[in-house]
Write a protein that holds these residues in place. Structure first.
Motif, PDB file in Angstrom:
ATOM      1  N   ILE A  13       0.812  -1.211   0.000  1.00 13.07           N
ATOM      2  CA  ILE A  13       0.000   0.000   0.000  1.00 13.07           C
ATOM      3  C   ILE A  13       0.851   1.270   0.000  1.00 13.07           C
ATOM      4  N   VAL A  14       2.164   1.147   0.197  1.00  8.66           N
ATOM      5  CA  VAL A  14       3.026   2.326   0.053  1.00  8.66           C
ATOM      6  C   VAL A  14       3.686   2.187  -1.312  1.00  8.66           C
ATOM      7  N   SER A  15       3.292   3.050  -2.257  1.00  7.26           N
ATOM      8  CA  SER A  15       3.631   2.763  -3.653  1.00  7.26           C
ATOM      9  C   SER A  15       5.121   2.860  -3.949  1.00  7.26           C
ATOM     10  N   HIS A  16       5.871   3.716  -3.256  1.00  8.17           N
ATOM     11  CA  HIS A  16       7.275   3.795  -3.630  1.00  8.17           C
ATOM     12  C   HIS A  16       8.208   3.081  -2.653  1.00  8.17           C
ATOM     13  N   LYS A  46      12.400  -0.295   2.651  1.00  9.02           N
ATOM     14  CA  LYS A  46      13.196   0.405   1.644  1.00  9.02           C
ATOM     15  C   LYS A  46      14.541  -0.288   1.530  1.00  9.02           C
ATOM     16  N   VAL A  60       9.348   8.099   7.661  1.00  3.84           N
ATOM     17  CA  VAL A  60      10.678   8.043   7.044  1.00  3.84           C
ATOM     18  C   VAL A  60      10.627   7.490   5.618  1.00  3.84           C
ATOM     19  N   PHE A  61       9.552   6.734   5.317  1.00  2.00           N
ATOM     20  CA  PHE A  61       9.459   6.156   3.975  1.00  2.00           C
ATOM     21  C   PHE A  61       8.610   7.007   3.037  1.00  2.00           C
ATOM     22  N   ASP A  84      10.859   0.057   8.130  1.00  2.00           N
ATOM     23  CA  ASP A  84      10.357   1.212   8.880  1.00  2.00           C
ATOM     24  C   ASP A  84       8.937   0.945   9.355  1.00  2.00           C
ATOM     25  N   HIS A 128       2.906   9.789   2.361  1.00  2.00           N
ATOM     26  CA  HIS A 128       3.497   9.824   1.030  1.00  2.00           C
ATOM     27  C   HIS A 128       3.579  11.292   0.612  1.00  2.00           C
ATOM     28  N   ALA A 174       6.856  -0.238   6.039  1.00  2.00           N
ATOM     29  CA  ALA A 174       7.355  -0.090   4.676  1.00  2.00           C
ATOM     30  C   ALA A 174       8.811  -0.520   4.636  1.00  2.00           C
TER      31      ALA A 174
END
Lengths: 284, 251
Positions: free
Chosen positions: A38-41, A60, B81-82, A135, B130, A58
């Motif tokens: 659900i977090v696109s990037h 990364k 942070v993301f 995160d 976002h 999320a």
């Protein structure tokens, strides 16, 4: 949240009768909602809502240099952020203690190579590796944070796709990496060993799992048990109370049993999740 | 300047296919969480914001902050942070977050009827999930919704919007991150759209004073449009909540 003596007694009696205030039995979980990607990037993400507890995770990925003492391994780092949205007590640096506690226990639970294989994250021995940042954002606290966080982390890692490295060329001190341009050319992480944490809470003479915020206030102590592939990876005792060794063993058995069930249910759910066209997220 | 020209193509379309006076899609929901007194989620394009409101309650911590004739509005802005393309090192405490917190408080204090709650405090927390340009306006809009969800009396909606100038001539509405990077001036306006009052205005870079009027007018138009969208969302939310309590059957 504050409870008076009468309310505490009510909760305690409910636990004794195996009929808790919300109608659950001692080893029952509250309903969970899980959504991945659900977090696109981010490279992978998951949102878990366990009754009132809301966690967004999320993942990364960055390229980094391996630790000199472990040249064949990649890196895995956990960062917990307690959002003030959860409670005004977290404003400013208020949530930092809790955040450090959770991130340290996660790091401890993932440390063993049998739990999570870091060597797969190595790109070039001693020179280049992937660094995974996990995160975690706590959006609402309704009790049982550890369990919720561990499940959400596992789901986010399951969802994570690492770019495929096609070739690595070394020219003196310069290292050039060629990452596959194909968007779907990526490898998934193996998370079957990723630990599930189960908080076993002692209330009166009985042990319960998945305590709500009210039940957490009534407990004399809790054990956070993380289980990975049938084995304990870490055990953490929290709270101010003390436990008898016999109770401790009983708690461990309960925790182990529940973690197994939770793991199976989670994997089943994750396999079932279909990539949906339009993610719902918070708009539902 | 050559870069600036690309903001708006010859046929009048922007990089993401919008026209100059078009807003990004706004989707929002009130009451996403149960713990806070009011909460809201707002998507403006790809920018995603969660806002929570606690209060009015007794002044926490430093009691000397309490005012005898008005409520204290306390805002905290924080970015996950993301939320950005490159991972941030920490979610809050940097200069930009502090600045946005202050501006947020300024805009919200102008709209809240603080005189109704002496000796008390209202907490507004916004969390960016976002970031894709126009963070501050989106935060103001989300915070307004959260305040409405909390049932705190407002003078009127407070809405914010950005505007820019393309090709040194055409004013553009609601700047995205991509357009922010390419450059061009950005005018941020927070306004009370019904009375047309401006509560906060901030401009970066420069353009000729002759253009200010039309860019400002465009930004105010954006605020009015956003107000309509928020109003719709609030009405449908109230309808949902109301009908679930069975008010339709009482007549």
């Amino acid at each position: 949240m504050a409870l008076c003596e009468a309310e505490k007694t009510f909760v305690l009696h409910g636990v004794e009768e195996n009929f808790r205030i919300d109608g659950r039995e001692r080893e029952d979980y509250r309903p969970m909602e899980l959504e991945t990607n659900i977090v696109s990037h981010a490279f992978g993400s998951a949102r878990l809502r366990l009754a009132n507890t809301d966690v967004l995770v999320a993942v990364k990925i960055e390229v980094d240099v391996p630790y000199p003492e472990r040249p064949r391994e990649g890196k895995l780092e956990f960062f917990v952020d307690c959002s003030a949205n959860a409670t005004p007590d977290f404003e400013g640096r208020g949530g930092e203690d809790l955040a450090v506690e959770i991130s340290n226990s996660l790091a401890g639970a993932y440390r063993s190579p049998e739990v999570f294989d870091l060597t797969k994250l190595c790109i070039l021995k001693g020179r280049k590796c992937w660094k995974i940042f996990v995160d975690i954002l706590l959006l609402e606290c309704g009790g049982n944070l550890y369990d919720a966080v561990s499940i959400a982390v596992k789901a986010a890692l399951w969802d994570t796709r690492i770019p495929l490295v096609k070739s690595v060329t070394v020219d003196g001190n310069n290292i050039d990496m060629e990452v596959s341009e194909e968007l779907h050319d990526c490898q998934k992480l193996d998370v079957t060993g990723a630990p599930i944490m189960v908080t076993v809470c002692k209330i009166g003479e009985q042990c319960i799992v998945d305590p709500s915020a009210a039940e957490e206030l009534c407990s004399v102590g809790a054990l956070v048990i993380s289980v990975s592939r049938n084995k304990f990876s870490t055990i953490l005792q929290t709270g101010s109370g003390s436990l008898h060794p016999q109770t401790l063993l009983e708690c461990l058995q309960t925790g182990h049993k529940v973690a197994q069930r939770l793991h199976d249910a989670l994997i089943e759910t994750l396999v079932d999740i279909k990539p949906s066209e339009n993610s719902v997220g918070f708009l539902r | 300047m050559s870069k600036n020209r690309e903001l708006l193509s010859k046929i009048g379309l922007r990089l993401d296919g919008r026209r100059a006076d078009e807003l990004r899609r706004i989707r929002c929901k009130l009451g996403v969480f149960t713990e806070p007194d009011g909460s809201a989620y707002l998507e403006q394009g790809l920018t995603k914001i969660l806002a929570a409101v606690y209060g009015p309650h007794q002044v926490r911590g430093n009691r000397s902050k309490a005012q005898h004739d008005a409520a204290v509005v306390n805002c905290q802005f924080s970015m996950a942070v993301f939320s950005t393309g490159e991972r941030k090192r920490r979610p809050r405490g940097d200069r930009k977050s502090t600045e946005i917190s202050i501006h947020l408080r300024q805009a919200l204090t102008a709209a809240i009827k603080t005189e109704l709650y002496p000796w008390s405090q209202i907490d507004v927390y916004v969390e960016v999930l976002h970031a894709d340009g126009g963070i501050y306006p989106a935060c103001v809009n989300a915070a307004t919704l959260a305040l409405i969800d909390a049932g705190i009396p407002l003078k009127e909606y407070v809405c914010a919007c950005t505007a820019s100038l393309a090709n040194n001539d055409v004013p553009m509405l609601d700047i995205s991150h991509q357009e922010e990077i390419i450059g061009g001036p950005t005018l941020t306006v927070a306004a009370l759209p019904m009375s047309g009052k401006i509560v906060l205005m901030e401009m970066s870079q420069r353009f000729h004073v002759d253009h200010l009027q039309k860019v400002l007018e465009k930004a105010l138009q954006g605020c009015r449009d956003i107000k309509h969208i928020l109003d719709e969302a609030v009405k449908s939310h109230i309808q949902d909540v109301g009908s679930s309590t069975g008010w339709a059957n009482t007549t």
